[in-house]
Design a protein around this motif. Structure first.
Motif, PDB file in Angstrom:
ATOM      1  N   HIS A 117      -5.867   6.607   4.061  1.00 26.28           N
ATOM      2  CA  HIS A 117      -5.662   6.134   2.687  1.00 26.28           C
ATOM      3  C   HIS A 117      -4.400   5.278   2.647  1.00 26.28           C
ATOM      4  O   HIS A 117      -3.388   5.613   3.266  1.00 26.28           O
ATOM      5  CB  HIS A 117      -5.518   7.350   1.756  1.00 26.28           C
ATOM      6  CG  HIS A 117      -5.218   7.010   0.337  1.00 26.28           C
ATOM      7  ND1 HIS A 117      -4.142   7.546  -0.329  1.00 26.28           N
ATOM      8  CD2 HIS A 117      -5.847   6.176  -0.536  1.00 26.28           C
ATOM      9  CE1 HIS A 117      -4.134   7.079  -1.579  1.00 26.28           C
ATOM     10  NE2 HIS A 117      -5.158   6.250  -1.724  1.00 26.28           N
ATOM     11  N   LEU A 118      -4.484   4.190   1.901  1.00 25.13           N
ATOM     12  CA  LEU A 118      -3.398   3.205   1.804  1.00 25.13           C
ATOM     13  C   LEU A 118      -2.982   3.057   0.351  1.00 25.13           C
ATOM     14  O   LEU A 118      -3.841   2.973  -0.540  1.00 25.13           O
ATOM     15  CB  LEU A 118      -3.942   1.866   2.350  1.00 25.13           C
ATOM     16  CG  LEU A 118      -3.169   0.573   2.088  1.00 25.13           C
ATOM     17  CD1 LEU A 118      -1.851   0.580   2.860  1.00 25.13           C
ATOM     18  CD2 LEU A 118      -4.018  -0.630   2.523  1.00 25.13           C
TER      19      LEU A 118
ATOM     20  N   PRO B 128      -3.645  13.923   1.432  1.00 28.75           N
ATOM     21  CA  PRO B 128      -3.297  14.363   2.793  1.00 28.75           C
ATOM     22  C   PRO B 128      -3.472  13.235   3.818  1.00 28.75           C
ATOM     23  O   PRO B 128      -2.771  13.203   4.833  1.00 28.75           O
ATOM     24  CB  PRO B 128      -4.289  15.503   3.068  1.00 28.75           C
ATOM     25  CG  PRO B 128      -4.759  15.945   1.722  1.00 28.75           C
ATOM     26  CD  PRO B 128      -4.668  14.769   0.805  1.00 28.75           C
ATOM     27  N   GLU B 129      -4.384  12.295   3.547  1.00 31.24           N
ATOM     28  CA  GLU B 129      -4.677  11.241   4.525  1.00 31.24           C
ATOM     29  C   GLU B 129      -3.958   9.912   4.229  1.00 31.24           C
ATOM     30  O   GLU B 129      -4.268   8.889   4.834  1.00 31.24           O
ATOM     31  CB  GLU B 129      -6.199  11.039   4.641  1.00 31.24           C
ATOM     32  CG  GLU B 129      -6.890  10.479   3.401  1.00 31.24           C
ATOM     33  CD  GLU B 129      -7.277  11.527   2.346  1.00 31.24           C
ATOM     34  OE1 GLU B 129      -6.721  12.649   2.374  1.00 31.24           O
ATOM     35  OE2 GLU B 129      -8.113  11.201   1.482  1.00 31.24           O
ATOM     36  N   THR B 130      -2.986   9.939   3.309  1.00 27.00           N
ATOM     37  CA  THR B 130      -2.228   8.713   3.023  1.00 27.00           C
ATOM     38  C   THR B 130      -1.280   8.414   4.180  1.00 27.00           C
ATOM     39  O   THR B 130      -0.442   9.245   4.540  1.00 27.00           O
ATOM     40  CB  THR B 130      -1.426   8.857   1.711  1.00 27.00           C
ATOM     41  OG1 THR B 130      -2.321   9.234   0.666  1.00 27.00           O
ATOM     42  CG2 THR B 130      -0.733   7.545   1.355  1.00 27.00           C
ATOM     43  N   ARG B 131      -1.413   7.229   4.771  1.00 24.95           N
ATOM     44  CA  ARG B 131      -0.632   6.903   5.967  1.00 24.95           C
ATOM     45  C   ARG B 131       0.367   5.772   5.756  1.00 24.95           C
ATOM     46  O   ARG B 131       1.361   5.681   6.468  1.00 24.95           O
ATOM     47  CB  ARG B 131      -1.575   6.481   7.117  1.00 24.95           C
ATOM     48  CG  ARG B 131      -2.491   7.560   7.606  1.00 24.95           C
ATOM     49  CD  ARG B 131      -1.750   8.589   8.455  1.00 24.95           C
ATOM     50  NE  ARG B 131      -2.646   9.664   8.794  1.00 24.95           N
ATOM     51  CZ  ARG B 131      -2.732  10.795   8.099  1.00 24.95           C
ATOM     52  NH1 ARG B 131      -1.929  11.003   7.072  1.00 24.95           N
ATOM     53  NH2 ARG B 131      -3.597  11.731   8.431  1.00 24.95           N
ATOM     54  N   VAL B 132       0.048   4.860   4.821  1.00 27.38           N
ATOM     55  CA  VAL B 132       0.888   3.664   4.658  1.00 27.38           C
ATOM     56  C   VAL B 132       1.089   3.366   3.175  1.00 27.38           C
ATOM     57  O   VAL B 132       0.158   3.498   2.374  1.00 27.38           O
ATOM     58  CB  VAL B 132       0.224   2.431   5.333  1.00 27.38           C
ATOM     59  CG1 VAL B 132       1.027   1.155   5.052  1.00 27.38           C
ATOM     60  CG2 VAL B 132       0.083   2.637   6.845  1.00 27.38           C
TER      61      VAL B 132
ATOM     62  N   ILE C  73      10.629   5.083  -3.247  1.00 27.84           N
ATOM     63  CA  ILE C  73       9.272   5.118  -2.701  1.00 27.84           C
ATOM     64  C   ILE C  73       9.306   5.490  -1.215  1.00 27.84           C
ATOM     65  O   ILE C  73       8.492   6.293  -0.734  1.00 27.84           O
ATOM     66  CB  ILE C  73       8.560   3.766  -2.950  1.00 27.84           C
ATOM     67  CG1 ILE C  73       8.289   3.598  -4.454  1.00 27.84           C
ATOM     68  CG2 ILE C  73       7.265   3.671  -2.144  1.00 27.84           C
ATOM     69  CD1 ILE C  73       7.787   2.219  -4.859  1.00 27.84           C
ATOM     70  N   ALA C  74      10.283   4.944  -0.487  1.00 22.59           N
ATOM     71  CA  ALA C  74      10.382   5.244   0.949  1.00 22.59           C
ATOM     72  C   ALA C  74      10.680   6.729   1.170  1.00 22.59           C
ATOM     73  O   ALA C  74      10.149   7.352   2.099  1.00 22.59           O
ATOM     74  CB  ALA C  74      11.458   4.374   1.599  1.00 22.59           C
ATOM     75  N   GLU C  75      11.509   7.282   0.311  1.00 20.08           N
ATOM     76  CA  GLU C  75      11.854   8.697   0.458  1.00 20.08           C
ATOM     77  C   GLU C  75      10.606   9.582   0.304  1.00 20.08           C
ATOM     78  O   GLU C  75      10.364  10.484   1.112  1.00 20.08           O
ATOM     79  CB  GLU C  75      12.888   9.061  -0.609  1.00 20.08           C
ATOM     80  CG  GLU C  75      13.796  10.197  -0.210  1.00 20.08           C
ATOM     81  CD  GLU C  75      14.991  10.281  -1.154  1.00 20.08           C
ATOM     82  OE1 GLU C  75      15.046  11.272  -1.903  1.00 20.08           O
ATOM     83  OE2 GLU C  75      15.820   9.347  -1.151  1.00 20.08           O
ATOM     84  N   VAL C  76       9.814   9.285  -0.727  1.00 17.66           N
ATOM     85  CA  VAL C  76       8.582  10.053  -0.959  1.00 17.66           C
ATOM     86  C   VAL C  76       7.610   9.857   0.210  1.00 17.66           C
ATOM     87  O   VAL C  76       7.014  10.814   0.715  1.00 17.66           O
ATOM     88  CB  VAL C  76       7.916   9.615  -2.290  1.00 17.66           C
ATOM     89  CG1 VAL C  76       6.548  10.259  -2.444  1.00 17.66           C
ATOM     90  CG2 VAL C  76       8.820   9.962  -3.472  1.00 17.66           C
ATOM     91  N   ALA C  77       7.470   8.609   0.648  1.00 14.99           N
ATOM     92  CA  ALA C  77       6.514   8.306   1.725  1.00 14.99           C
ATOM     93  C   ALA C  77       6.902   9.047   3.002  1.00 14.99           C
ATOM     94  O   ALA C  77       6.051   9.658   3.658  1.00 14.99           O
ATOM     95  CB  ALA C  77       6.479   6.797   1.974  1.00 14.99           C
ATOM     96  N   HIS C  78       8.162   9.019   3.340  1.00 16.09           N
ATOM     97  CA  HIS C  78       8.587   9.666   4.592  1.00 16.09           C
ATOM     98  C   HIS C  78       8.419  11.188   4.522  1.00 16.09           C
ATOM     99  O   HIS C  78       8.017  11.811   5.500  1.00 16.09           O
ATOM    100  CB  HIS C  78      10.031   9.287   4.916  1.00 16.09           C
ATOM    101  CG  HIS C  78      10.173   7.827   5.247  1.00 16.09           C
ATOM    102  ND1 HIS C  78      11.352   7.135   5.129  1.00 16.09           N
ATOM    103  CD2 HIS C  78       9.257   6.921   5.678  1.00 16.09           C
ATOM    104  CE1 HIS C  78      11.161   5.868   5.485  1.00 16.09           C
ATOM    105  NE2 HIS C  78       9.898   5.720   5.819  1.00 16.09           N
ATOM    106  N   ALA C  79       8.686  11.738   3.337  1.00 15.04           N
ATOM    107  CA  ALA C  79       8.503  13.191   3.180  1.00 15.04           C
ATOM    108  C   ALA C  79       7.038  13.565   3.376  1.00 15.04           C
ATOM    109  O   ALA C  79       6.724  14.669   3.819  1.00 15.04           O
ATOM    110  CB  ALA C  79       8.996  13.633   1.801  1.00 15.04           C
ATOM    111  N   ALA C  80       6.130  12.630   3.055  1.00 16.87           N
ATOM    112  CA  ALA C  80       4.690  12.894   3.189  1.00 16.87           C
ATOM    113  C   ALA C  80       4.164  12.463   4.549  1.00 16.87           C
ATOM    114  O   ALA C  80       2.955  12.496   4.801  1.00 16.87           O
ATOM    115  CB  ALA C  80       3.938  12.160   2.075  1.00 16.87           C
ATOM    116  N   GLY C  81       5.048  11.991   5.434  1.00 19.06           N
ATOM    117  CA  GLY C  81       4.619  11.583   6.780  1.00 19.06           C
ATOM    118  C   GLY C  81       3.975  10.212   6.833  1.00 19.06           C
ATOM    119  O   GLY C  81       3.284   9.877   7.798  1.00 19.06           O
ATOM    120  N   ALA C  82       4.185   9.403   5.789  1.00 26.57           N
ATOM    121  CA  ALA C  82       3.620   8.044   5.759  1.00 26.57           C
ATOM    122  C   ALA C  82       4.712   7.024   6.079  1.00 26.57           C
ATOM    123  O   ALA C  82       5.907   7.342   6.043  1.00 26.57           O
ATOM    124  CB  ALA C  82       3.021   7.756   4.389  1.00 26.57           C
ATOM    125  N   VAL C  83       4.302   5.803   6.406  1.00 25.96           N
ATOM    126  CA  VAL C  83       5.273   4.749   6.690  1.00 25.96           C
ATOM    127  C   VAL C  83       5.212   3.683   5.589  1.00 25.96           C
ATOM    128  O   VAL C  83       4.202   3.538   4.905  1.00 25.96           O
ATOM    129  CB  VAL C  83       5.058   4.096   8.079  1.00 25.96           C
ATOM    130  CG1 VAL C  83       5.148   5.139   9.173  1.00 25.96           C
ATOM    131  CG2 VAL C  83       3.734   3.347   8.137  1.00 25.96           C
TER     132      VAL C  83
END
Ligand SMILES: *Cc1c(COP(=O)(O)O)cnc(C)c1O
Length: 386
Positions: free
Chosen positions: A97-98, A140-144, A163-173
């Motif tokens: 998921h993007l 769960p499948e959000t990657r980017v 946004i970067a903080e949330v993304a990194h906490a969720a394992g996304a880039v």
């Protein structure tokens, strides 16, 4: 060293090239190895191992852009759009998921909805002002997460850090299209971005005569992105690299002028009765101004405005006889451009409901008084055609 010094020194080494100031334009497909051991040990995927991975000319641009953006390393490819598509293909697989900002460059949206959709990669668009609220959109499948600040045509800022903080906490880039600010006016890696993309076609080239994109990554993502990108793209051609290096040398002085003239015209347009509003994050009353001040080091010469509702004849009277503003795709060259835009079909998270005609202006390096005179005459024709 400051950026204006770096752009004049990076990616060249006169001592290694008989004292000649600029690096040569190396052209290559085949690269020979002197021994079987060297042939077996050649570093695949590095400039100089095979033409598809570039030559020392490519390496020179790549080194310069990586340093200026503050990333680990850079790949230069054939266009900004190629950089975007190849990066997303490198980072995503079927079932992923993007998350993409709603004000993203139109062809990026088409790629996500078209090719990525066909591959079984789902995209959700989010409002540019979502900030940390983006957490609610993660699966769960959000990657980017894909950002572009400010956005194409409508120039909304995003809270890149939140946004970067949330993304990194969720394992996304986080991937960011950093074309508007160029590598000089936004340092994406300091804000938490993992991959930064430039359409070098625009300000790095600076003369409307080259196509190139760059992909710069963190050290952690480098191998993965590099291998993925070279599965679908090849390095930028040598002539383009030479032109990009030439453009880079004057980037700092050009941008200062684009910013200064751009703000002058934005302020002038803001006070015109024919203009409903101006979309430029460096204007103090712009909704993105606080974020722009916090995170950016300057503004480019590209921004938007919305005209008061008018007829097609009025719009044509305004645009058709401008002397200095050209109508054409792309921007970032020395010349000024003005085009009508239609954000409505390209906005799904935040519908575009402005009643007037949206416009995109690129303020070039001409004297701003001449540009204002040209627009003033255009507005006189606009009123006369009412
Ligand atoms: C122009 C542009 C691109 C694409 O660059 P090309 O070199 O034309 O493919 C990507 N992103 C943004 C924001 C652009 O303005």
């Amino acid at each position: 060293m400051k950026d204006s010094t770096l752009v004049t020194t990076l990616g060249r080494d006169p001592e290694q090239q008989q004292g000649i100031v600029n690096p040569p334009t190396w052209r290559a497909s085949t690269v020979l190895s002197p021994t079987v051991a060297a042939f077996r040990n050649r570093r695949y995927g590095e400039p100089g191992s095979y033409g598809r991975y570039g030559t020392p000319t490519t390496a020179a641009v790549q080194e310069a852009v990586a340093r200026l953006e503050g990333g680990y390393r850079t790949i230069a490819v054939g266009s900004g759009k190629t950089a975007i598509s190849a990066t997303l293909l490198a980072l995503l697989k079927t079932g992923d998921h993007l998350l993409v900002v709603d004000c993203v460059y139109g062809p990026t949206r088409r790629f996500a909805d078209g090719m990525l959709g066909k591959l079984g990669i789902a995209t959700t668009y989010f409002a540019p002002d979502i900030g940390a609220g983006i957490a609610a959109l993660f699966r769960p499948e959000t990657r980017v997460v894909f950002l572009e600040a400010p956005g194409s045509w409508t120039f909304e800022m995003q809270d890149i850090r939140a946004i970067a903080e949330v993304a990194h906490a969720a394992g996304a880039v986080v991937v960011m299209d950093n074309t508007w600010a160029s590598p000089l006016y936004c340092k994406p890696f300091a804000l938490g971005v993992d991959v930064s993309i430039q359409a070098a076609t625009k300000y790095i080239g600076g003369h409307s005569d080259l196509m190139m994109g760059t992909i710069t990554t963190t050290e952690a993502l480098w191998e993965r992105v590099r291998h993925g990108v070279f599965e679908v793209a090849s390095a930028a051609g040598p002539d383009e690299c030479t032109l990009a290096l030439r453009g880079l040398r004057t980037l700092a002085v050009r941008l200062e002028r684009h910013m200064e003239s751009g703000l002058l015209l934005a302020d002038w347009l803001r006070r015109r009765p024919e203009v409903r509003r101006v979309m430029h994050p460096a204007l103090p009353d712009d909704p993105g101004h606080v974020l722009w001040r916090r995170d950016f080091l300057g503004a480019s010469g590209l921004f938007g405005f919305v005209l008061e509702p008018c007829s097609g004849a009025q719009l044509a009277a305004f645009l058709d006889h401008l002397e200095l503003f050209g109508m054409g795709a792309s921007w970032g060259g020395y010349e000024s451009l003005l085009i009508p835009t239609d954000p409505a079909p390209l906005r799904t998270a935040v519908p575009w409901r402005e009643p007037g005609q949206a416009m995109r202006i690129h303020v070039g390096l001409e004297d701003p008084e001449d540009l204002i005179r040209d627009l003033e005459a255009g507005f006189a024709r606009f009123r006369a055609a009412a």
